[in-house]
Design an enzyme around this catalytic site. Structure first.
Site, PDB file in Angstrom:
ATOM      1  N   CYS A   1      33.128  46.235  43.689  1.00  0.00           N
ATOM      2  CA  CYS A   1      32.401  47.314  42.998  1.00  0.00           C
ATOM      3  C   CYS A   1      30.972  47.355  43.564  1.00  0.00           C
ATOM      4  CB  CYS A   1      32.382  47.022  41.494  1.00  0.00           C
ATOM      5  SG  CYS A   1      31.275  45.669  41.026  1.00  0.00           S
TER       6      CYS A   1
ATOM      7  N   GLU B   1      33.926  37.943  42.865  1.00  0.00           N
ATOM      8  CA  GLU B   1      33.051  37.802  44.033  1.00  0.00           C
ATOM      9  C   GLU B   1      31.785  37.019  43.695  1.00  0.00           C
ATOM     10  OE1 GLU B   1      34.430  40.556  42.833  1.00  0.00           O
ATOM     11  OE2 GLU B   1      34.534  42.159  44.311  1.00  0.00           O
TER      12      GLU B   1
END
Lengths: 165, 165
Positions: free
Chosen positions: A95, A67
Protein backbone atom coordinates in the site's frame (compact mmCIF):
# COMPACT_ATOMS: atom_id res chain seq x y z
CA UNK A 1 -4.62 7.34 -13.62
CA UNK A 2 -3.72 3.69 -13.77
CA UNK A 3 -0.18 2.48 -14.07
CA UNK A 4 0.59 -0.71 -15.90
CA UNK A 5 2.00 -3.54 -13.87
CA UNK A 6 4.90 -4.85 -15.83
CA UNK A 7 4.37 -8.57 -15.50
CA UNK A 8 7.85 -9.90 -15.09
CA UNK A 9 7.14 -13.54 -14.49
CA UNK A 10 10.18 -14.46 -16.56
CA UNK A 11 12.30 -12.51 -14.11
CA UNK A 12 11.26 -14.67 -11.13
CA UNK A 13 14.19 -16.96 -10.38
CA UNK A 14 14.17 -20.16 -8.34
CA UNK A 15 15.45 -18.09 -5.43
CA UNK A 16 12.49 -15.75 -5.87
CA UNK A 17 10.07 -18.66 -5.66
CA UNK A 18 11.85 -19.95 -2.55
CA UNK A 19 11.67 -16.62 -0.74
CA UNK A 20 8.09 -15.96 -1.84
CA UNK A 21 7.16 -19.33 -0.32
CA UNK A 22 8.77 -18.12 2.91
CA UNK A 23 6.63 -14.95 2.69
CA UNK A 24 3.59 -17.19 2.13
CA UNK A 25 4.53 -19.07 5.32
CA UNK A 26 4.44 -15.72 7.14
CA UNK A 27 1.01 -15.06 5.62
CA UNK A 28 -0.14 -18.43 7.02
CA UNK A 29 1.09 -17.32 10.47
CA UNK A 30 -1.11 -14.22 10.13
CA UNK A 31 -4.02 -16.46 9.19
CA UNK A 32 -3.56 -18.61 12.28
CA UNK A 33 -3.82 -15.42 14.39
CA UNK A 34 -7.07 -14.45 12.66
CA UNK A 35 -5.36 -11.64 10.74
CA UNK A 36 -5.66 -10.83 7.03
CA UNK A 37 -3.05 -13.21 5.55
CA UNK A 38 -0.18 -11.12 4.23
CA UNK A 39 3.45 -12.04 4.88
CA UNK A 40 6.88 -10.66 4.06
CA UNK A 41 10.57 -11.51 4.32
CA UNK A 42 13.57 -9.26 3.79
CA UNK A 43 16.56 -10.91 2.13
CA UNK A 44 20.21 -9.88 2.09
CA UNK A 45 22.76 -11.91 0.13
CA UNK A 46 20.38 -14.85 -0.12
CA UNK A 47 19.66 -14.91 3.63
CA UNK A 48 16.47 -13.89 5.38
CA UNK A 49 17.29 -11.00 7.75
CA UNK A 50 13.72 -10.00 8.65
CA UNK A 51 10.29 -11.60 8.81
CA UNK A 52 6.86 -10.20 9.37
CA UNK A 53 3.18 -10.76 8.95
CA UNK A 54 0.15 -8.56 9.18
CA UNK A 55 -0.65 -7.94 12.86
CA UNK A 56 -3.00 -4.99 12.72
CA UNK A 57 -5.51 -6.58 15.05
CA UNK A 58 -3.15 -8.30 17.51
CA UNK A 59 -0.84 -5.28 17.79
CA UNK A 60 -3.80 -2.89 17.67
CA UNK A 61 -1.88 -0.71 15.25
CA UNK A 62 -2.66 0.41 11.70
CA UNK A 63 1.08 0.45 11.00
CA UNK A 64 1.53 -3.29 11.65
CA UNK A 65 1.48 -4.43 8.03
CA UNK A 66 3.68 -7.37 6.99
CA UNK A 67 6.19 -5.11 5.25
CA UNK A 68 6.76 -2.72 8.18
CA UNK A 69 7.03 -5.69 10.56
CA UNK A 70 9.69 -7.35 8.35
CA UNK A 71 11.63 -4.07 8.01
CA UNK A 72 11.44 -3.47 11.78
CA UNK A 73 12.55 -7.03 12.50
CA UNK A 74 15.55 -6.63 10.20
CA UNK A 75 16.36 -3.16 11.55
CA UNK A 76 16.49 -4.47 15.11
CA UNK A 77 18.54 -7.54 14.19
CA UNK A 78 21.02 -5.67 12.03
CA UNK A 79 21.13 -2.41 14.05
CA UNK A 80 20.77 -0.60 10.74
CA UNK A 81 17.88 0.80 8.72
CA UNK A 82 19.58 1.10 5.36
CA UNK A 83 18.71 -1.96 3.34
CA UNK A 84 20.73 -1.19 0.22
CA UNK A 85 21.13 -4.35 -1.81
CA UNK A 86 18.27 -6.14 0.00
CA UNK A 87 15.12 -7.62 -1.53
CA UNK A 88 11.70 -7.57 0.12
CA UNK A 89 9.31 -10.41 -0.71
CA UNK A 90 5.69 -9.71 0.13
CA UNK A 91 2.61 -11.73 -0.76
CA UNK A 92 0.42 -8.67 -1.56
CA UNK A 93 1.34 -5.50 -3.43
CA UNK A 94 2.42 -2.83 -0.92
CA UNK A 95 0.00 0.00 0.00
CA UNK A 96 1.19 3.64 -0.17
CA UNK A 97 2.25 3.60 3.51
CA UNK A 98 4.42 0.51 3.07
CA UNK A 99 5.74 1.60 -0.32
CA UNK A 100 6.82 4.87 1.30
CA UNK A 101 8.52 2.98 4.15
CA UNK A 102 10.26 0.66 1.65
CA UNK A 103 11.63 3.59 -0.36
CA UNK A 104 12.83 5.30 2.82
CA UNK A 105 14.76 2.25 3.96
CA UNK A 106 16.43 1.99 0.52
CA UNK A 107 15.35 -1.57 -0.24
CA UNK A 108 16.84 -2.38 -3.66
CA UNK A 109 14.19 -4.73 -4.97
CA UNK A 110 10.57 -5.62 -4.20
CA UNK A 111 9.02 -8.91 -5.28
CA UNK A 112 5.30 -9.16 -4.66
CA UNK A 113 2.58 -11.72 -5.13
CA UNK A 114 -1.01 -10.61 -5.74
CA UNK A 115 -1.75 -7.15 -7.07
CA UNK A 116 -4.00 -4.95 -4.88
CA UNK A 117 -6.59 -3.14 -7.00
CA UNK A 118 -7.83 -1.18 -3.96
CA UNK A 119 -4.59 0.27 -2.60
CA UNK A 120 -1.62 -1.06 -4.59
CA UNK A 121 1.32 1.34 -4.75
CA UNK A 122 3.67 -0.99 -6.63
CA UNK A 123 2.20 -0.36 -10.06
CA UNK A 124 -1.57 -0.62 -9.67
CA UNK A 125 -2.92 2.67 -8.22
CA UNK A 126 0.49 4.24 -7.71
CA UNK A 127 4.04 3.41 -8.67
CA UNK A 128 5.77 4.86 -5.62
CA UNK A 129 8.48 2.17 -5.64
CA UNK A 130 9.75 3.16 -9.07
CA UNK A 131 9.03 6.89 -9.11
CA UNK A 132 12.07 8.70 -10.58
CA UNK A 133 11.09 11.85 -8.61
CA UNK A 134 11.57 10.10 -5.26
CA UNK A 135 14.97 10.09 -3.50
CA UNK A 136 15.26 6.30 -3.94
CA UNK A 137 13.85 3.77 -6.38
CA UNK A 138 13.42 -0.02 -6.24
CA UNK A 139 13.24 -2.57 -8.98
CA UNK A 140 9.94 -4.45 -8.89
CA UNK A 141 8.96 -7.96 -9.85
CA UNK A 142 5.19 -8.43 -9.65
CA UNK A 143 2.79 -11.37 -9.52
CA UNK A 144 5.17 -14.07 -8.21
CA UNK A 145 3.06 -16.95 -6.84
CA UNK A 146 0.17 -14.50 -7.04
CA UNK A 147 -2.46 -17.26 -7.22
CA UNK A 148 -1.38 -18.79 -3.89
CA UNK A 149 -1.49 -15.41 -2.20
CA UNK A 150 -4.83 -14.41 -3.71
CA UNK A 151 -6.39 -17.76 -2.85
CA UNK A 152 -5.36 -17.43 0.81
CA UNK A 153 -6.89 -13.93 0.95
CA UNK A 154 -10.06 -15.13 -0.79
CA UNK A 155 -10.51 -18.00 1.67
CA UNK A 156 -9.93 -15.67 4.62
CA UNK A 157 -12.59 -13.19 3.54
CA UNK A 158 -14.99 -15.98 2.58
CA UNK A 159 -14.64 -17.59 6.02
CA UNK A 160 -15.22 -14.18 7.65
CA UNK A 161 -18.46 -13.77 5.72
CA UNK A 162 -19.51 -17.27 6.73
CA UNK A 163 -18.73 -16.80 10.42
CA UNK A 164 -21.76 -16.42 12.72
CA UNK A 165 -22.34 -12.84 13.89
CA UNK B 1 2.88 14.21 -13.26
CA UNK B 2 2.44 17.15 -10.92
CA UNK B 3 -0.73 17.74 -8.99
CA UNK B 4 -1.80 21.26 -8.20
CA UNK B 5 -1.82 22.25 -4.58
CA UNK B 6 -5.09 23.98 -4.02
CA UNK B 7 -4.00 26.94 -1.98
CA UNK B 8 -6.77 27.31 0.53
CA UNK B 9 -5.38 30.06 2.69
CA UNK B 10 -8.85 31.54 2.99
CA UNK B 11 -9.97 28.29 4.59
CA UNK B 12 -7.48 28.56 7.48
CA UNK B 13 -9.45 29.64 10.51
CA UNK B 14 -8.15 31.16 13.75
CA UNK B 15 -8.34 27.66 15.23
CA UNK B 16 -6.19 26.38 12.37
CA UNK B 17 -3.54 28.99 13.12
CA UNK B 18 -3.65 28.08 16.83
CA UNK B 19 -3.18 24.36 16.19
CA UNK B 20 -0.53 24.91 13.53
CA UNK B 21 1.41 26.95 16.09
CA UNK B 22 1.17 23.95 18.41
CA UNK B 23 2.55 21.78 15.60
CA UNK B 24 5.35 24.33 15.16
CA UNK B 25 6.11 23.96 18.88
CA UNK B 26 6.50 20.23 18.30
CA UNK B 27 8.84 21.00 15.39
CA UNK B 28 10.92 23.13 17.78
CA UNK B 29 11.13 20.15 20.14
CA UNK B 30 12.54 18.09 17.26
CA UNK B 31 15.06 20.85 16.59
CA UNK B 32 16.24 20.83 20.20
CA UNK B 33 16.93 17.07 19.83
CA UNK B 34 18.98 17.68 16.68
CA UNK B 35 16.23 16.22 14.47
CA UNK B 36 14.83 17.64 11.23
CA UNK B 37 12.19 20.06 12.58
CA UNK B 38 8.77 18.71 11.69
CA UNK B 39 5.93 18.60 14.21
CA UNK B 40 2.31 17.46 14.29
CA UNK B 41 -0.77 17.52 16.51
CA UNK B 42 -3.99 15.55 16.14
CA UNK B 43 -7.15 17.42 17.13
CA UNK B 44 -10.58 16.10 18.06
CA UNK B 45 -13.40 18.50 18.86
CA UNK B 46 -10.97 21.37 19.30
CA UNK B 47 -8.74 19.44 21.71
CA UNK B 48 -5.29 18.05 21.07
CA UNK B 49 -5.41 14.27 21.51
CA UNK B 50 -1.97 13.42 20.09
CA UNK B 51 1.39 15.14 19.64
CA UNK B 52 4.52 14.14 17.83
CA UNK B 53 7.71 15.33 16.28
CA UNK B 54 10.21 13.81 13.96
CA UNK B 55 12.41 11.37 15.91
CA UNK B 56 14.04 9.35 13.17
CA UNK B 57 17.51 9.70 14.68
CA UNK B 58 16.66 9.40 18.40
CA UNK B 59 14.28 6.47 17.88
CA UNK B 60 16.56 4.97 15.21
CA UNK B 61 13.52 4.29 13.08
CA UNK B 62 12.59 5.44 9.59
CA UNK B 63 8.93 5.29 10.63
CA UNK B 64 9.30 7.93 13.36
CA UNK B 65 7.97 10.88 11.39
CA UNK B 66 5.97 13.57 13.20
CA UNK B 67 2.67 12.33 11.75
CA UNK B 68 3.08 8.68 12.78
CA UNK B 69 4.23 9.76 16.25
CA UNK B 70 1.16 11.98 16.70
CA UNK B 71 -1.17 9.21 15.46
CA UNK B 72 0.51 6.65 17.74
CA UNK B 73 0.31 9.02 20.69
CA UNK B 74 -3.42 9.57 20.10
CA UNK B 75 -4.05 5.86 19.46
CA UNK B 76 -2.49 4.94 22.79
CA UNK B 77 -4.28 7.69 24.71
CA UNK B 78 -7.68 6.99 23.16
CA UNK B 79 -7.37 3.20 22.84
CA UNK B 80 -8.69 3.59 19.32
CA UNK B 81 -7.15 3.97 15.89
CA UNK B 82 -10.11 5.37 14.02
CA UNK B 83 -9.78 9.11 13.92
CA UNK B 84 -13.01 9.93 12.10
CA UNK B 85 -13.79 13.60 12.56
CA UNK B 86 -10.23 14.44 13.66
CA UNK B 87 -7.85 16.95 12.07
CA UNK B 88 -4.09 16.45 11.78
CA UNK B 89 -1.93 19.56 11.75
CA UNK B 90 1.60 19.03 10.45
CA UNK B 91 4.26 21.59 9.64
CA UNK B 92 5.46 19.83 6.43
CA UNK B 93 3.42 18.15 3.71
CA UNK B 94 3.15 14.41 4.48
CA UNK B 95 5.32 11.92 2.57
CA UNK B 96 3.70 8.86 0.91
CA UNK B 97 4.29 6.70 4.02
CA UNK B 98 2.58 9.20 6.33
CA UNK B 99 -0.19 10.01 3.85
CA UNK B 100 -0.91 6.27 3.64
CA UNK B 101 -0.98 6.01 7.45
CA UNK B 102 -3.27 9.05 7.69
CA UNK B 103 -5.74 7.58 5.20
CA UNK B 104 -5.71 4.25 7.03
CA UNK B 105 -6.55 5.86 10.35
CA UNK B 106 -9.45 7.76 8.73
CA UNK B 107 -8.33 11.24 9.71
CA UNK B 108 -10.99 13.61 8.33
CA UNK B 109 -8.85 16.63 7.59
CA UNK B 110 -5.16 17.40 7.12
CA UNK B 111 -3.77 20.92 7.52
CA UNK B 112 -0.15 21.29 6.54
CA UNK B 113 2.45 24.03 6.49
CA UNK B 114 5.25 23.94 3.93
CA UNK B 115 4.89 21.95 0.72
CA UNK B 116 7.53 19.26 0.12
CA UNK B 117 8.72 19.30 -3.50
CA UNK B 118 10.84 16.17 -2.93
CA UNK B 119 8.30 13.78 -1.41
CA UNK B 120 4.98 15.57 -0.84
CA UNK B 121 1.96 13.28 -1.04
CA UNK B 122 -0.62 15.92 -0.10
CA UNK B 123 -0.84 17.52 -3.53
CA UNK B 124 2.75 18.01 -4.69
CA UNK B 125 4.12 14.70 -6.07
CA UNK B 126 1.06 12.66 -5.13
CA UNK B 127 -2.41 13.40 -3.85
CA UNK B 128 -2.89 10.28 -1.75
CA UNK B 129 -4.96 12.12 0.88
CA UNK B 130 -7.67 13.04 -1.61
CA UNK B 131 -7.55 10.10 -4.01
CA UNK B 132 -11.13 9.00 -4.80
CA UNK B 133 -9.84 5.47 -5.53
CA UNK B 134 -8.62 4.98 -1.96
CA UNK B 135 -10.94 3.56 0.74
CA UNK B 136 -10.87 6.86 2.66
CA UNK B 137 -10.31 10.48 1.70
CA UNK B 138 -9.34 13.56 3.74
CA UNK B 139 -9.98 17.20 3.12
CA UNK B 140 -6.72 19.14 2.85
CA UNK B 141 -5.78 22.70 3.70
CA UNK B 142 -2.25 23.49 2.53
CA UNK B 143 0.37 26.16 3.25
CA UNK B 144 -0.86 27.31 6.67
CA UNK B 145 2.01 29.21 8.37
CA UNK B 146 4.20 27.69 5.66
CA UNK B 147 6.85 30.42 5.95
CA UNK B 148 7.49 29.68 9.64
CA UNK B 149 7.83 25.98 8.92
CA UNK B 150 10.06 26.46 5.88
CA UNK B 151 12.28 28.93 7.70
CA UNK B 152 12.84 26.48 10.57
CA UNK B 153 13.80 23.75 8.08
CA UNK B 154 16.07 26.13 6.16
CA UNK B 155 17.91 27.18 9.33
CA UNK B 156 18.31 23.56 10.40
CA UNK B 157 19.89 22.47 7.13
CA UNK B 158 22.03 25.61 6.96
CA UNK B 159 23.39 24.97 10.47
CA UNK B 160 24.14 21.35 9.50
CA UNK B 161 26.16 22.51 6.52
CA UNK B 162 28.03 24.94 8.76
CA UNK B 163 28.80 22.36 11.47
CA UNK B 164 32.43 21.16 11.63
CA UNK B 165 32.95 17.66 10.27
Amino acid sequence: MLYHIRMKLDDATRDDLYFMREALNEARAALSCGEIPVGAVLVSENEIIGRGFNRRVSQASPFAHAETRALEDAGKRMGNWRFDGCALYVTLEPCPMCAGAIVQTRVARVVYGAADPKAGAGGTLYDILRDPRMPHRCSVTALVLADESREMLREFFQSKRRAPL
